[in-house]
Write an enzyme that holds these catalytic residues in place. Sequence first.
Site, mmCIF file in Angstrom:
data_model
loop_
_atom_site.group_PDB
_atom_site.id
_atom_site.type_symbol
_atom_site.label_atom_id
_atom_site.label_comp_id
_atom_site.label_asym_id
_atom_site.label_seq_id
_atom_site.Cartn_x
_atom_site.Cartn_y
_atom_site.Cartn_z
ATOM 1 N N LEU A 38 83.035 -4.105 98.580
ATOM 2 C CA LEU A 38 81.916 -4.674 99.234
ATOM 3 C C LEU A 38 81.652 -4.140 100.626
ATOM 4 C CD1 LEU A 38 82.791 -8.687 98.335
ATOM 5 C CD2 LEU A 38 80.912 -7.281 97.633
ATOM 6 N N ASP A 39 80.446 -4.159 100.731
ATOM 7 C CA ASP A 39 79.903 -3.370 102.317
ATOM 8 C C ASP A 39 80.172 -4.615 103.268
ATOM 9 O OD1 ASP A 39 79.131 -1.118 101.010
ATOM 10 O OD2 ASP A 39 76.884 -2.106 100.779
ATOM 11 N N PRO A 40 80.414 -3.912 104.554
ATOM 12 C CA PRO A 40 80.865 -4.994 105.722
ATOM 13 C C PRO A 40 79.924 -5.996 105.669
ATOM 14 C CG PRO A 40 81.020 -2.570 106.342
ATOM 15 C CD PRO A 40 80.379 -2.656 104.787
ATOM 16 N N ALA A 42 78.501 -7.797 103.426
ATOM 17 C CA ALA A 42 78.701 -8.430 102.265
ATOM 18 C C ALA A 42 79.701 -9.320 102.362
ATOM 19 C CB ALA A 42 78.631 -7.574 100.976
#
Length: 287
Positions: A38-40, A42
């Site tokens: 998960l991207d930061p 998200a």
Amino acid sequence: MTNGIINLNKPVGPSSFHMIARLRRITGVQKIGHAGTLDPLASGVLAVCVGSAARLSEYLQSDHKVYVAEITFGIRTNTDDAEGEIIAQQAVNLAREQVERVLRAFVGEQAQVPPQFAAIKIDGQPMYKMARRGETIEAAPRRITIERLTLLDWQSPRARVEVACGKGTYIRALARDIGERLGCGAYLSALVRTQSGVFALTDAVTLEQLAGDWRARLLPMDFALQHWDAVQLSAEQTKRIQNGLSVETNQAYATLVRAYNDAGQFFAVLKFDAAQNVLRPEKVFQP
């Protein structure tokens, strides 16, 4: 028990790597991996595999996922999300019906071009490193499947949508492509993963909840494989599998099977060979 899976609720801000580092400090276990970054910016479900369960992460990554995404129209960024620089901007004049019609067109199997800032490696280098140097990368389109794409709310210029999708889908690339189809551009302004395989956000735990008795939150290794076929083997068959040998079967199975010993303990992932009617060891664990 130090082998199992944690259904972690990742907050907005830290990276998935940072969450793993925090978990290593909390648990004292170094062998920890996650099943799907998960991207930061998200948040939501991050399935974390602890100890021997780390060897199962490849199966979890291929699981069906569900997201709630906020898409902001009229703005393009170089990363296709809120972390990037604005590269184009224009007025938005969209009706809810237009948005819904375009969303319906994105349901199904399709080719998707990954974002420029992606972890995919080209000639041994992650794309995002080349993008940061100002290089333009031509990444090959990848086949993805959008199972469901539903408009939950429309407050121009923002749409909140639910996305159910298969492996390898970039939600920020989906936002970008929806914006292109509508002719005004768009970027992913917020993202929550609400489901990853059998793991749901409603059951996820925070780092703060794990700081106490984290083992009480640890799910069994086979929890994520419960939708697979299962077989219980005799002591003799179990020993053959542990020695790297196959066992005969008179029953047909799906490709991958979870195996239990005569005490009912999960101890292996087996692969069904339909041509030979045997089960072969794929991964073997200490029960």
